[in-house]
Each structure stands twice: as C-alpha cells, then as structure tokens.
Design a protein around this motif. Structure first.
Motif, PDB file in Angstrom:
ATOM      1  N   MET A  38       0.843  -1.177   0.000  1.00 54.11           N
ATOM      2  CA  MET A  38       0.000   0.000   0.000  1.00 54.11           C
ATOM      3  C   MET A  38       0.889   1.241   0.000  1.00 54.11           C
ATOM      4  O   MET A  38       1.897   1.289   0.677  1.00 54.11           O
ATOM      5  N   ALA A  39       0.451   2.209  -0.780  1.00 50.21           N
ATOM      6  CA  ALA A  39       1.181   3.465  -0.848  1.00 50.21           C
ATOM      7  C   ALA A  39       0.233   4.589  -0.459  1.00 50.21           C
ATOM      8  O   ALA A  39      -0.970   4.500  -0.679  1.00 50.21           O
ATOM      9  N   ASP A  40       0.777   5.629   0.120  1.00 51.52           N
ATOM     10  CA  ASP A  40       0.000   6.828   0.401  1.00 51.52           C
ATOM     11  C   ASP A  40       0.137   7.764  -0.782  1.00 51.52           C
ATOM     12  O   ASP A  40       1.244   8.009  -1.272  1.00 51.52           O
ATOM     13  N   VAL A  41      -0.996   8.287  -1.231  1.00 50.18           N
ATOM     14  CA  VAL A  41      -1.023   9.219  -2.348  1.00 50.18           C
ATOM     15  C   VAL A  41      -1.719  10.478  -1.863  1.00 50.18           C
ATOM     16  O   VAL A  41      -2.782  10.410  -1.239  1.00 50.18           O
ATOM     17  N   THR A  42      -1.116  11.626  -2.128  1.00 48.35           N
ATOM     18  CA  THR A  42      -1.744  12.888  -1.774  1.00 48.35           C
ATOM     19  C   THR A  42      -2.484  13.428  -2.992  1.00 48.35           C
ATOM     20  O   THR A  42      -1.879  13.677  -4.031  1.00 48.35           O
ATOM     21  N   LEU A  43      -3.797  13.570  -2.847  1.00 50.18           N
ATOM     22  CA  LEU A  43      -4.633  14.111  -3.915  1.00 50.18           C
ATOM     23  C   LEU A  43      -4.993  15.540  -3.562  1.00 50.18           C
ATOM     24  O   LEU A  43      -5.359  15.823  -2.423  1.00 50.18           O
ATOM     25  N   THR A  44      -4.899  16.424  -4.527  1.00 50.63           N
ATOM     26  CA  THR A  44      -5.304  17.803  -4.314  1.00 50.63           C
ATOM     27  C   THR A  44      -6.660  18.002  -4.962  1.00 50.63           C
ATOM     28  O   THR A  44      -6.813  17.845  -6.174  1.00 50.63           O
ATOM     29  N   ILE A  45      -7.638  18.313  -4.124  1.00 51.53           N
ATOM     30  CA  ILE A  45      -9.008  18.490  -4.573  1.00 51.53           C
ATOM     31  C   ILE A  45      -9.496  19.827  -4.040  1.00 51.53           C
ATOM     32  O   ILE A  45      -9.478  20.064  -2.829  1.00 51.53           O
ATOM     33  N   ALA A  46      -9.905  20.692  -4.957  1.00 49.47           N
ATOM     34  CA  ALA A  46     -10.416  22.015  -4.595  1.00 49.47           C
ATOM     35  C   ALA A  46      -9.405  22.771  -3.728  1.00 49.47           C
ATOM     36  O   ALA A  46      -9.760  23.428  -2.757  1.00 49.47           O
ATOM     37  N   GLY A  47      -8.134  22.622  -4.066  1.00 52.05           N
ATOM     38  CA  GLY A  47      -7.095  23.381  -3.384  1.00 52.05           C
ATOM     39  C   GLY A  47      -6.608  22.797  -2.071  1.00 52.05           C
ATOM     40  O   GLY A  47      -5.755  23.383  -1.421  1.00 52.05           O
ATOM     41  N   ARG A  48      -7.135  21.662  -1.660  1.00 52.96           N
ATOM     42  CA  ARG A  48      -6.709  21.045  -0.407  1.00 52.96           C
ATOM     43  C   ARG A  48      -6.120  19.668  -0.680  1.00 52.96           C
ATOM     44  O   ARG A  48      -6.576  18.957  -1.560  1.00 52.96           O
ATOM     45  N   GLY A  49      -5.136  19.303   0.105  1.00 52.77           N
ATOM     46  CA  GLY A  49      -4.504  18.001  -0.045  1.00 52.77           C
ATOM     47  C   GLY A  49      -5.140  16.965   0.857  1.00 52.77           C
ATOM     48  O   GLY A  49      -5.451  17.242   2.011  1.00 52.77           O
ATOM     49  N   TYR A  50      -5.332  15.764   0.313  1.00 52.00           N
ATOM     50  CA  TYR A  50      -5.895  14.647   1.055  1.00 52.00           C
ATOM     51  C   TYR A  50      -5.001  13.431   0.812  1.00 52.00           C
ATOM     52  O   TYR A  50      -4.758  13.061  -0.328  1.00 52.00           O
ATOM     53  N   VAL A  51      -4.537  12.824   1.882  1.00 55.01           N
ATOM     54  CA  VAL A  51      -3.701  11.640   1.766  1.00 55.01           C
ATOM     55  C   VAL A  51      -4.615  10.420   1.820  1.00 55.01           C
ATOM     56  O   VAL A  51      -5.405  10.267   2.755  1.00 55.01           O
ATOM     57  N   VAL A  52      -4.518   9.590   0.782  1.00 53.49           N
ATOM     58  CA  VAL A  52      -5.326   8.372   0.729  1.00 53.49           C
ATOM     59  C   VAL A  52      -4.405   7.181   0.498  1.00 53.49           C
ATOM     60  O   VAL A  52      -3.349   7.302  -0.113  1.00 53.49           O
ATOM     61  N   ALA A  53      -4.830   6.045   0.994  1.00 51.18           N
ATOM     62  CA  ALA A  53      -4.074   4.814   0.786  1.00 51.18           C
ATOM     63  C   ALA A  53      -4.469   4.234  -0.565  1.00 51.18           C
ATOM     64  O   ALA A  53      -5.637   4.234  -0.931  1.00 51.18           O
ATOM     65  N   ALA A  54      -3.473   3.760  -1.300  1.00 52.73           N
ATOM     66  CA  ALA A  54      -3.722   3.165  -2.615  1.00 52.73           C
ATOM     67  C   ALA A  54      -3.049   1.807  -2.677  1.00 52.73           C
ATOM     68  O   ALA A  54      -1.928   1.634  -2.186  1.00 52.73           O
ATOM     69  N   ARG A  55      -3.750   0.864  -3.292  1.00 52.04           N
ATOM     70  CA  ARG A  55      -3.125  -0.434  -3.520  1.00 52.04           C
ATOM     71  C   ARG A  55      -1.984  -0.247  -4.508  1.00 52.04           C
ATOM     72  O   ARG A  55      -2.018   0.651  -5.349  1.00 52.04           O
ATOM     73  N   ASP A  56      -0.979  -1.083  -4.405  1.00 51.38           N
ATOM     74  CA  ASP A  56       0.145  -0.998  -5.334  1.00 51.38           C
ATOM     75  C   ASP A  56      -0.372  -1.074  -6.767  1.00 51.38           C
ATOM     76  O   ASP A  56      -1.184  -1.943  -7.102  1.00 51.38           O
ATOM     77  N   GLY A  57       0.072  -0.150  -7.586  1.00 45.95           N
ATOM     78  CA  GLY A  57      -0.342  -0.103  -8.980  1.00 45.95           C
ATOM     79  C   GLY A  57      -1.556   0.777  -9.240  1.00 45.95           C
ATOM     80  O   GLY A  57      -1.877   1.045 -10.393  1.00 45.95           O
ATOM     81  N   ASP A  58      -2.248   1.217  -8.196  1.00 46.04           N
ATOM     82  CA  ASP A  58      -3.440   2.049  -8.377  1.00 46.04           C
ATOM     83  C   ASP A  58      -3.145   3.545  -8.354  1.00 46.04           C
ATOM     84  O   ASP A  58      -4.053   4.362  -8.507  1.00 46.04           O
ATOM     85  N   GLU A  59      -1.885   3.907  -8.157  1.00 44.72           N
ATOM     86  CA  GLU A  59      -1.543   5.320  -8.041  1.00 44.72           C
ATOM     87  C   GLU A  59      -1.916   6.109  -9.295  1.00 44.72           C
ATOM     88  O   GLU A  59      -2.499   7.196  -9.211  1.00 44.72           O
ATOM     89  N   ALA A  60      -1.618   5.560 -10.465  1.00 46.26           N
ATOM     90  CA  ALA A  60      -1.925   6.265 -11.721  1.00 46.26           C
ATOM     91  C   ALA A  60      -3.430   6.436 -11.891  1.00 46.26           C
ATOM     92  O   ALA A  60      -3.897   7.486 -12.354  1.00 46.26           O
ATOM     93  N   HIS A  61      -4.185   5.426 -11.500  1.00 42.23           N
ATOM     94  CA  HIS A  61      -5.645   5.526 -11.598  1.00 42.23           C
ATOM     95  C   HIS A  61      -6.166   6.638 -10.683  1.00 42.23           C
ATOM     96  O   HIS A  61      -7.035   7.431 -11.073  1.00 42.23           O
TER      97      HIS A  61
END
Length: 101
Positions: free
Chosen positions: A1-24
C-alpha cells in the motif's frame, strides 16, 4: 500500500492506494480538479466540506445522466459499467480506510 496525496479544490488529502493504483487515482484526481472550480463557486467558499458535497453532486449528476442516456450497445463493451462501479467502490473503500483513526 502506498499513500497518495490528492489535491481536490485546493486542499490536499492523503489516501491509501493499492500498489499499482496510483496512476488511476491521479486520473480521478484530474477529473475532480476539472469540476472543483464549479463546486467552489456553488459552495460560496463556505467550507471544504461544503465544496466536496457540491463536487459530489456534480459527479453524481454526470453519472446519472450517463446511466439515463447510455451509449449504444456497440459503443459500450459489456461489463464496462460494472467495471466502473467496482473501481468507484475500491476508491470509496480506500477513502473510508484513510478516514478511520
């Protein structure tokens, strides 16, 4: 599992992603970013939570429209909607897992 930081509406949210799902997740992030200015305007800048509610409504409206007016059967491979639903459920599960303390 990797942590991915998504920026939505100017704010960052860290979400867990299964390996290989980061690009999705990055593709989904771009979709959200595309609609976030409209959601921010609709929310009046009241709060991030309100902006996310409006963003959810915009996306739900787009999904509803797609379901009400599906493309011709030849244009949509069998099971495409099921695959999309499964991916959305996986994203929702990852977000829920990230939200739990």
């Amino acid at each position: 599992m990797a942590d991915v930081t998504l920026t939505i509406a100017g704010r960052g949210y860290v979400v867990a992603a299964r390996d290989g799902d980061e690009a999705h997740l990055r593709r989904l992030e771009k979709m959200l970013q595309k609609h976030s200015p409209a959601a921010q305007r609709a929310s009046g800048g009241m709060s991030a939570e309100r902006t996310l509610v409006y963003l959810s409504l915009i996306l739900a409206d787009l999904l509803d429209e797609a379901q009400e007016n599906p493309p011709p059967a030849a244009a949509a491979p069998t099971g495409l909607l099921d695959e999309i639903a499964n991916r959305l459920e996986a994203v929702a599960a990852a977000l829920e897992q990230d939200a739990t303390p």
